[in-house]
Design a protein around this motif. Structure first.
Motif, PDB file in Angstrom:
ATOM      1  N   ASN A  62     -26.488 -13.032 -15.484  1.00 47.05           N
ATOM      2  CA  ASN A  62     -25.472 -12.699 -14.480  1.00 47.05           C
ATOM      3  C   ASN A  62     -24.437 -13.804 -14.317  1.00 47.05           C
ATOM      4  OD1 ASN A  62     -26.513 -10.211 -14.019  1.00 47.05           O
ATOM      5  ND2 ASN A  62     -27.778 -10.847 -12.281  1.00 47.05           N
ATOM      6  N   PHE A  63     -24.892 -15.069 -14.393  1.00 45.76           N
ATOM      7  CA  PHE A  63     -23.937 -16.190 -14.338  1.00 45.76           C
ATOM      8  C   PHE A  63     -22.952 -16.095 -15.506  1.00 45.76           C
ATOM      9  CE2 PHE A  63     -27.028 -19.103 -11.905  1.00 45.76           C
ATOM     10  CZ  PHE A  63     -26.365 -18.860 -10.713  1.00 45.76           C
ATOM     11  N   ALA A  64     -23.513 -15.801 -16.694  1.00 44.41           N
ATOM     12  CA  ALA A  64     -22.675 -15.727 -17.893  1.00 44.41           C
ATOM     13  C   ALA A  64     -21.670 -14.575 -17.772  1.00 44.41           C
ATOM     14  CB  ALA A  64     -23.547 -15.551 -19.133  1.00 44.41           C
ATOM     15  N   VAL A  65     -22.112 -13.434 -17.249  1.00 40.51           N
ATOM     16  CA  VAL A  65     -21.216 -12.285 -17.064  1.00 40.51           C
ATOM     17  C   VAL A  65     -20.098 -12.655 -16.081  1.00 40.51           C
ATOM     18  CG1 VAL A  65     -21.041  -9.929 -16.107  1.00 40.51           C
ATOM     19  CG2 VAL A  65     -22.954 -10.531 -17.601  1.00 40.51           C
ATOM     20  N   ASP A  66     -20.475 -13.339 -15.033  1.00 36.07           N
ATOM     21  CA  ASP A  66     -19.507 -13.794 -14.029  1.00 36.07           C
ATOM     22  C   ASP A  66     -18.427 -14.685 -14.636  1.00 36.07           C
ATOM     23  OD1 ASP A  66     -20.076 -12.903 -11.461  1.00 36.07           O
ATOM     24  OD2 ASP A  66     -19.953 -14.991 -10.718  1.00 36.07           O
ATOM     25  N   ALA A  68     -17.621 -14.864 -17.794  1.00 34.96           N
ATOM     26  CA  ALA A  68     -16.810 -14.095 -18.746  1.00 34.96           C
ATOM     27  C   ALA A  68     -15.758 -13.274 -17.988  1.00 34.96           C
ATOM     28  CB  ALA A  68     -17.705 -13.197 -19.586  1.00 34.96           C
ATOM     29  N   ASN A  69     -16.136 -12.731 -16.845  1.00 39.30           N
ATOM     30  CA  ASN A  69     -15.169 -11.951 -16.054  1.00 39.30           C
ATOM     31  C   ASN A  69     -14.038 -12.814 -15.536  1.00 39.30           C
ATOM     32  OD1 ASN A  69     -16.369  -9.503 -16.425  1.00 39.30           O
ATOM     33  ND2 ASN A  69     -17.625  -9.633 -14.564  1.00 39.30           N
ATOM     34  N   ARG A  70     -14.394 -14.033 -15.097  1.00 41.23           N
ATOM     35  CA  ARG A  70     -13.340 -14.933 -14.608  1.00 41.23           C
ATOM     36  C   ARG A  70     -12.378 -15.300 -15.725  1.00 41.23           C
ATOM     37  NH1 ARG A  70     -16.951 -18.028 -11.628  1.00 41.23           N
ATOM     38  NH2 ARG A  70     -16.597 -19.861 -12.914  1.00 41.23           N
ATOM     39  N   MET A  71     -12.959 -15.501 -16.909  1.00 43.83           N
ATOM     40  CA  MET A  71     -12.138 -15.869 -18.051  1.00 43.83           C
ATOM     41  C   MET A  71     -11.198 -14.718 -18.419  1.00 43.83           C
ATOM     42  SD  MET A  71     -13.531 -17.740 -21.311  1.00 43.83           S
ATOM     43  CE  MET A  71     -12.729 -17.905 -22.827  1.00 43.83           C
ATOM     44  N   LYS A  72     -11.707 -13.493 -18.281  1.00 41.84           N
ATOM     45  CA  LYS A  72     -10.875 -12.334 -18.596  1.00 41.84           C
ATOM     46  C   LYS A  72      -9.649 -12.287 -17.674  1.00 41.84           C
ATOM     47  CE  LYS A  72     -11.072  -7.378 -19.068  1.00 41.84           C
ATOM     48  NZ  LYS A  72     -11.764  -6.194 -18.591  1.00 41.84           N
ATOM     49  N   THR A  73      -9.864 -12.519 -16.378  1.00 39.79           N
ATOM     50  CA  THR A  73      -8.748 -12.520 -15.424  1.00 39.79           C
ATOM     51  C   THR A  73      -7.736 -13.601 -15.807  1.00 39.79           C
ATOM     52  OG1 THR A  73     -10.403 -12.034 -13.755  1.00 39.79           O
ATOM     53  CG2 THR A  73      -8.221 -12.550 -12.953  1.00 39.79           C
ATOM     54  N   LEU A  74      -8.260 -14.774 -16.150  1.00 44.16           N
ATOM     55  CA  LEU A  74      -7.383 -15.889 -16.510  1.00 44.16           C
ATOM     56  C   LEU A  74      -6.537 -15.534 -17.733  1.00 44.16           C
ATOM     57  CD1 LEU A  74      -6.599 -18.851 -16.058  1.00 44.16           C
ATOM     58  CD2 LEU A  74      -8.509 -19.513 -17.486  1.00 44.16           C
ATOM     59  N   ILE A  75      -7.185 -14.965 -18.750  1.00 46.55           N
ATOM     60  CA  ILE A  75      -6.466 -14.604 -19.978  1.00 46.55           C
ATOM     61  C   ILE A  75      -5.389 -13.558 -19.683  1.00 46.55           C
ATOM     62  CG2 ILE A  75      -6.732 -13.405 -22.185  1.00 46.55           C
ATOM     63  CD1 ILE A  75      -9.419 -14.857 -22.484  1.00 46.55           C
TER      64      ILE A  75
END
Ligand code: ADP
Length: 248
Positions: A62-66, A68-75
């Motif tokens: 779940n930490f890793a998914v979190d 990855a989601n933050r990184m997606k927003t940033l990108i």
């Protein structure tokens, strides 16, 4: 002599700005694919091995998914930032009352969830780019809701005009901004509220600044801590673009 050196300097600045934008575009674009892989394999791991994984392993995933989601927003924000360039702007007559209606639709879930009240007078028609102006209002209104204090967000959108330009104000009753940060927040990646309390990338206001400049205007804030914020921006009544070597 002096004029020539200023001209050379502004050419250099423009060139490095273009290089930076190209870099931001390529980097964010190329990062999307590997990130998609990370996300889909994490999802697969969760789905297929859910029963075998103990609580700690599930927590790690779940930490890793979190992340990855933050990184997606940033990108996505970075891509948006680098996409907004003077080349892309085609200016037509835009009814800003309609733009604000669309903004409400796009932000419906945060508006409903926070019970935000948005008061808008009838806004004028301006000369500009619709998707950019929508993005501008969307960023300012979503910040006005995001950076709220304990009370229900109340946002007022008003305008005034001179023969040369329109001036708009997005006024909120949120947490406010210390005077030391009034200029800094328009610089990309500058955030003053920490990651834990307010999620964000620090790109939104840099995007707003770029959009406003492409409409021949300026953006600034009047605020103090705990007293709400007034974000002002202007739009020229003439078709101009401030991102132009002669004006640097
Ligand atoms: P983000 O919201 O993703 O951090 P922005 O560029 O939109 O990035 O905003 C930069 C910073 O300015 C924010 O991190 C926040 O600290 C501050 N800020 C922006 N809008 C407001 C507002 N309406 N009220 C208080 N602080 C704000």
């Amino acid at each position: 002599e002096l004029h020539e050196s200023i001209r050379r300097q502004s050419e250099k600045l423009l060139q490095s700005n273009e290089e930076l934008e190209r870099f931001a575009y390529v980097a964010s674009h190329d990062l999307q694919e590997p990130l998609r892989m990370v996300t889909s394999f994490l999802q697969l791991l969760k789905k297929k091995y859910d029963q075998q994984l103990d609580e700690t392993a599930q927590k790690y995933i779940n930490f890793a998914v979190d992340g990855a989601n933050r990184m997606k927003t940033l990108i996505l924000d970075l891509l948006e930032f680098s996409r907004i360039s003077s080349l892309a702007v085609d200016h037509t007559v835009i009814d800003l009352t309609e733009v604000v209606k669309k903004t409400r639709m796009v932000l419906k879930s945060v508006i409903d969830e926070s019970h935000a009240k948005i008061n808008v007078s009838v806004l004028p028609k301006v000369c500009g780019n619709e998707s950019q102006l929508l993005q501008l209002f969307q960023n300012l209104v979503s910040n006005a809701i995001k950076y709220r204090d304990l009370s229900i967000p109340e946002i007022e959108i008003t305008y005034s005009e001179t023969p040369q330009q329109w001036q708009f104000c997005v006024h909120d009753n949120g947490i406010g901004i210390d005077a030391d940060y009034h200029d800094k927040i328009f610089i990309i990646f500058q955030r003053l509220h920490n990651k834990k309390d307010y999620s964000g990338t620090g790109i939104g206001l840099a995007i707003c600044k770029k959009i406003v400049q492409l409409h021949g205007g300026n953006i600034w804030v009047e605020s103090s801590k705990g007293k709400g914020s007034k974000f002002y921006f202007t739009i020229s009544k003439f078709q101009t673009s401030a991102i132009d070597g002669s004006k640097l």
